[in-house]
Design a protein around this motif. Structure first.
Motif, PDB file in Angstrom:
ATOM      1  N   MET A 132       0.851  -1.162   0.000  1.00 46.01           N
ATOM      2  CA  MET A 132       0.000   0.000   0.000  1.00 46.01           C
ATOM      3  C   MET A 132       0.902   1.232   0.000  1.00 46.01           C
ATOM      4  SD  MET A 132      -3.265   1.001   2.249  1.00 46.01           S
ATOM      5  CE  MET A 132      -4.086  -0.121   1.205  1.00 46.01           C
ATOM      6  N   ALA A 133       0.633   2.127  -0.891  1.00 48.81           N
ATOM      7  CA  ALA A 133       1.445   3.336  -1.007  1.00 48.81           C
ATOM      8  C   ALA A 133       1.160   4.296   0.144  1.00 48.81           C
ATOM      9  CB  ALA A 133       1.147   4.027  -2.330  1.00 48.81           C
ATOM     10  N   GLY A 134       2.203   4.987   0.551  1.00 50.48           N
ATOM     11  CA  GLY A 134       2.046   5.992   1.590  1.00 50.48           C
ATOM     12  C   GLY A 134       1.409   7.255   1.038  1.00 50.48           C
ATOM     13  N   ALA A 135       1.111   8.157   1.924  1.00 48.46           N
ATOM     14  CA  ALA A 135       0.544   9.444   1.522  1.00 48.46           C
ATOM     15  C   ALA A 135       1.619  10.254   0.787  1.00 48.46           C
ATOM     16  CB  ALA A 135       0.056  10.206   2.742  1.00 48.46           C
ATOM     17  N   PRO A 136       1.203  11.072  -0.157  1.00 48.59           N
ATOM     18  CA  PRO A 136       2.201  11.890  -0.857  1.00 48.59           C
ATOM     19  C   PRO A 136       2.830  12.912   0.089  1.00 48.59           C
ATOM     20  CG  PRO A 136      -0.022  12.451  -1.586  1.00 48.59           C
ATOM     21  CD  PRO A 136      -0.142  11.297  -0.657  1.00 48.59           C
ATOM     22  N   GLN A 172      -3.465   5.849   5.822  1.00 42.95           N
ATOM     23  CA  GLN A 172      -2.905   4.762   5.016  1.00 42.95           C
ATOM     24  C   GLN A 172      -2.451   3.610   5.914  1.00 42.95           C
ATOM     25  OE1 GLN A 172      -4.296   5.687   2.248  1.00 42.95           O
ATOM     26  NE2 GLN A 172      -2.557   4.974   1.067  1.00 42.95           N
ATOM     27  N   LEU A 173      -1.852   3.942   7.047  1.00 41.56           N
ATOM     28  CA  LEU A 173      -1.425   2.901   7.987  1.00 41.56           C
ATOM     29  C   LEU A 173      -2.620   2.156   8.561  1.00 41.56           C
ATOM     30  CD1 LEU A 173       1.442   4.783   9.841  1.00 41.56           C
ATOM     31  CD2 LEU A 173       1.684   2.839   8.295  1.00 41.56           C
ATOM     32  N   GLU A 195      -5.611  -2.833   8.897  1.00 38.31           N
ATOM     33  CA  GLU A 195      -6.886  -3.544   8.779  1.00 38.31           C
ATOM     34  C   GLU A 195      -6.752  -4.711   7.800  1.00 38.31           C
ATOM     35  OE1 GLU A 195     -10.549  -4.745   9.724  1.00 38.31           O
ATOM     36  OE2 GLU A 195      -9.432  -3.164  10.730  1.00 38.31           O
ATOM     37  N   ARG A 196      -6.058  -4.484   6.695  1.00 38.88           N
ATOM     38  CA  ARG A 196      -5.843  -5.571   5.731  1.00 38.88           C
ATOM     39  C   ARG A 196      -5.067  -6.714   6.374  1.00 38.88           C
ATOM     40  NH1 ARG A 196      -4.423  -2.969  -0.164  1.00 38.88           N
ATOM     41  NH2 ARG A 196      -6.462  -2.031  -0.499  1.00 38.88           N
TER      42      ARG A 196
END
Length: 50
Positions: free
Chosen positions: A1-5, A25-26, A31-32
């Motif tokens: 999963m990509a982090g925030a820009p 994002q974390l 959760e995943r």
């Protein structure tokens, strides 16, 4: 999963927005992980009961 820009500017507000977005994002990634771990545990429990 990509982090925030990363923020383009250097203001405190921009970094606060980034921090909040990164935390979101974390939360998604965590959760995943919980869902995947639960699926594995249920599969293992089914295999053990056979």
């Amino acid at each position: 999963m990509a982090g925030a820009p990363m923020p383009e500017g250097r203001t405190v507000g921009e970094w606060m927005i980034f921090g909040d977005a990164q935390t979101g994002q974390l939360d998604k990634a965590n959760e995943r992980y919980k869902v995947a771990k639960g699926m594995v545990e249920r599969c293992e429990a089914r295999q053990g009961s056979r």
